[in-house]
Design an enzyme around this catalytic site. Structure first.
Site, PDB file in Angstrom:
ATOM      1  N   TRP A 113      63.345  51.203  63.082  1.00 45.49           N
ATOM      2  CA  TRP A 113      63.099  51.814  64.395  1.00 45.49           C
ATOM      3  C   TRP A 113      64.328  51.801  65.314  1.00 45.49           C
ATOM      4  O   TRP A 113      64.198  51.714  66.529  1.00 45.49           O
ATOM      5  CB  TRP A 113      61.908  51.143  65.091  1.00 45.49           C
ATOM      6  CG  TRP A 113      60.738  50.947  64.193  1.00 45.49           C
ATOM      7  CD1 TRP A 113      59.947  51.914  63.645  1.00 45.49           C
ATOM      8  CD2 TRP A 113      60.220  49.706  63.704  1.00 45.49           C
ATOM      9  NE1 TRP A 113      58.992  51.356  62.848  1.00 45.49           N
ATOM     10  CE2 TRP A 113      59.116  50.002  62.856  1.00 45.49           C
ATOM     11  CE3 TRP A 113      60.568  48.374  63.894  1.00 45.49           C
ATOM     12  CZ2 TRP A 113      58.373  49.020  62.215  1.00 45.49           C
ATOM     13  CZ3 TRP A 113      59.826  47.394  63.241  1.00 45.49           C
ATOM     14  CH2 TRP A 113      58.748  47.719  62.431  1.00 45.49           C
ATOM     15  N   HIS A 114      65.514  51.909  64.731  1.00 48.22           N
ATOM     16  CA  HIS A 114      66.740  51.901  65.540  1.00 48.22           C
ATOM     17  C   HIS A 114      67.361  53.294  65.617  1.00 48.22           C
ATOM     18  O   HIS A 114      68.568  53.452  65.565  1.00 48.22           O
ATOM     19  CB  HIS A 114      67.746  50.894  64.963  1.00 48.22           C
ATOM     20  CG  HIS A 114      67.261  49.474  65.037  1.00 48.22           C
ATOM     21  ND1 HIS A 114      67.893  48.433  64.400  1.00 48.22           N
ATOM     22  CD2 HIS A 114      66.193  48.924  65.667  1.00 48.22           C
ATOM     23  CE1 HIS A 114      67.242  47.302  64.633  1.00 48.22           C
ATOM     24  NE2 HIS A 114      66.207  47.577  65.402  1.00 48.22           N
ATOM     25  N   TYR A 115      66.517  54.299  65.746  1.00 49.69           N
ATOM     26  CA  TYR A 115      67.028  55.670  65.842  1.00 49.69           C
ATOM     27  C   TYR A 115      67.682  55.904  67.200  1.00 49.69           C
ATOM     28  O   TYR A 115      67.348  55.262  68.202  1.00 49.69           O
ATOM     29  CB  TYR A 115      65.909  56.685  65.578  1.00 49.69           C
ATOM     30  CG  TYR A 115      64.593  56.380  66.264  1.00 49.69           C
ATOM     31  CD1 TYR A 115      64.380  56.702  67.592  1.00 49.69           C
ATOM     32  CD2 TYR A 115      63.559  55.765  65.564  1.00 49.69           C
ATOM     33  CE1 TYR A 115      63.182  56.435  68.212  1.00 49.69           C
ATOM     34  CE2 TYR A 115      62.341  55.488  66.174  1.00 49.69           C
ATOM     35  CZ  TYR A 115      62.161  55.825  67.500  1.00 49.69           C
ATOM     36  OH  TYR A 115      60.965  55.543  68.121  1.00 49.69           O
TER      37      TYR A 115
END
Length: 598
Positions: A532-534
């Site tokens: 979830w590090h977009y």
């Protein structure tokens, strides 16, 4: 027995999606907080339907009827930004989700995976599947990603701070502002201790102890979970704001930004939003030329909002009959997500639930982290293991057409028969830093509540594949280290067996290949998941200027990870929260000068 448990564990991970449709409606508590209990000390937070406005109000209204700043998104950056700006100016925050304070699935570490499993329309997390076939999540709750993430807190590198052009002095004042309020030292479980010792054993050195700083080697970082396992989110930073100048509306879904296009340059004058009852409202800015709409909706929500408001590629907007305010084909481009792959670690010893506390920062361009123990409670095993768990994070590979009623019933029976011991263990996580592979975001319709189409193009660049291979080799060595084998009481497994276990447990929508365990390159491509590090989609110099003001329009700014060229540090939440405080101070200084207590 051990082999049977391993087989059961992998099978349970693979099958868990079947039970989800039944469990979510029967067992999950409400996904947002109890409105009667949460507002003590946060009286400025209200439901969106409490907002009073007249349809006749427009940009010609007197300045007393408007706000100095309207912030679209009360997330990880938006909350500290709002608190800071409210020290001197009137601020309206519009958050599409509810509050995190009394939602047990958000508040407690032990329930981390359950919030991510909730796919209901009011869930604190909104699932989306990228066109790559990887299931992902975006926050839909006050506090943003800090309300649904794994809690790890670590600062960005000095290289990142220099790269984005921030004032290091102000940065070093802004981080502690966050840390003093919501960051804690982790309890440091035995599992994390084994990970630390294994990382050092395989050469990820030196040991840098407990630190927030980004340093090569192995370290223990901070967490937003306190010693009782309770989460402290960016929403709590709102408590430092000026309640007389701060208004936060929850369940306020902004439809679009409103512009005055009569001059030589479009200027933002307000926003249109819907409340929880479906009623539409118009919030306006003061006539003061320095007032702004600030979009802080995250790397998915912010480019989506700009596009819905008429800023983006002209041809794409016209296809959806969106009036074009500014033709900018860079909006939504350069999207990136740090690809993650995992190695399953079986354990005969019971393990306590543990999210990320230890990290190995390598010079290979990969970060090694670990989590364990989720899915071991009676509720988790016999009810909702979760669509997005800490260890796996993805949707089942079983095609939707095969998810029949019979399959659901078969899963109900098989999962209840699986012993608790089958869920023992955890995963070593290998994340590629600063990926060279990028993609794009596009609208599929004009409904802001629907996800846009997002493509990350994982591993399309060979350098990312190379680094993933190095990371998997390192992660495998960590699992094979005597520190882990001693702790788990399991024999040292061969690399091929570990990879085979992981391939069976991995659950994304990407087809698997028979050579997954022979080719690490293929293993990387087939088992890629997300942490979830977009980021990206509103890059500096293409969509915004160095002060994050949107190019080509007035009174519109972006403050969130959509402007980042890379994800900061090993985990970005610390820097995103710091960014909110930092940009709030910068805006105040630019508007008032470096005096008056700023």
């Amino acid at each position: 027995m051990a082999s049977l448990l391993l087989s059961a564990s992998v099978r349970s991970f693979f099958l868990f999606f079947f039970l989800l449709p039944l469990c979510l409606f029967n067992f999950l508590p409400l996904s947002q907080g109890n409105d009667k209990e949460w507002n003590h000390g946060y009286e400025f937070i209200r439901k969106a339907s409490s907002f009073s406005s007249s349809p006749a109000e427009s940009s010609s209204s007197s300045s007393s009827n408007g706000y100095d700043y309207i912030i679209v998104g009360g997330g990880t950056a938006g909350c500290p930004l709002a608190a800071t700006l409210s020290e001197k100016f009137s601020v309206l925050v519009l958050e599409r989700g509810g509050v995190p304070f009394t939602n047990p699935n958000v508040s407690f570490l032990e329930n981390f995976h359950i919030t991510l499993a909730d796919t209901s329309p009011t869930s604190a997390s909104q699932c989306f599947i990228s066109t790559d076939g990887v299931l992902n999540s975006r926050a839909r709750i006050l506090g943003g990603g800090s309300s649904i993430n794994a809690g790890f807190y670590t600062r960005a590198s000095s290289r990142f701070i220099e790269k984005v052009g921030w004032d290091s002095k102000l940065v070093n004042e802004s981080y502690p502002w966050v840390e003093k309020q919501i960051v804690h030292r982790p309890t440091f479980s035995a599992w994390q201790r084994a990970a630390r010792d294994s990382l050092l054993d395989v050469g990820v050195s030196p040991f840098n102890g407990f630190t927030y700083d980004h340093k090569y080697g192995t370290k223990v970082g901070g967490t937003i979970f306190d010693r009782f396992g309770r989460r402290h989110t960016a929403a709590e930073l709102l408590a430092t704001g000026n309640p007389d100048k701060l208004t936060v509306l929850v369940y306020a879904t902004v439809q679009k930004i409103v512009f005055d296009t009569r001059g030589t340059r479009p200027k933002a004058v307000g926003v249109i939003f819907k409340d929880e009852k479906g009623q539409q409202h118009h919030a306006i800015l003061n006539n003061d030329g320095q007032s702004e709409v600030i979009v802080s909706s995250g790397a998915i929500g912010t480019p989506q909002m700009l596009l819905l408001s008429g800023i983006g590629p002209k041809e794409d907007l016209q296809k959806l009959n969106i009036p074009v305010v500014l033709d900018n084909h860079f909006v939504g481009k350069g999207m990136a997500d740090n690809p993650m792959n995992t190695i399953f670690v079986p354990s005969k010893r019971p393990v306590k639930q543990s999210l990320i506390e230890t990290v190995g920062i390598t010079n290979l361009g990969v970060y090694i982290e670990t989590s364990c123990g989720f899915g071991q409670s009676n509720d988790s095993i016999h009810c909702h293991h979760g669509i997005v768990s800490a260890e796996i994070g993805q949707l089942s590979t079983i095609p939707p057409k095969q998810r029949s009623i019979e399959a659901v019933q078969a899963y109900l029976k098989s999962k209840k028969d699986i012993p608790v011991e089958a869920f023992r263990g955890g995963f070593i996580l290998s994340k590629v830093a600063n990926p060279w592979s990028t993609g794009e975001l596009k609208l599929v319709n004009t409904n802001v509540e629907d996800n846009p189409s997002v493509t990350f193009n994982y591993f399309s660049h060979p350098y990312d594949v190379h680094r993933c291979v190095e990371g998997i080799r390192l992660a495998t060595k960590v699992v094979q280290s005597q520190h882990f084998t001693n702790f788990t009481m399991c024999d040292r497994q061969t690399t091929e067996k570990l990879l085979n276990l992981t391939v069976k447990a991995n659950v994304n929508l990407i087809p698997k290949h028979v050579n997954d365990t022979q080719s690490l390159e293929q293993f990387c491509r087939d088992t890629v998941i997300t942490i979830w590090h977009y980021h990206g989609g509103c890059h500096v110099g293409k969509v915004v200027n160095p002060d994050y003001k949107v190019l080509g329009v007035d009174r519109l700014r972006v403050v969130d990870g959509s402007v980042f060229p890379e994800s900061p540090g090993t985990n970005p939440q610390a820097t995103v929260m710091m960014m909110g405080r930092y940009m709030g101070l910068k805006i105040l200084q630019d508007r008032l000068g470096k005096f008056d207590g700023i």
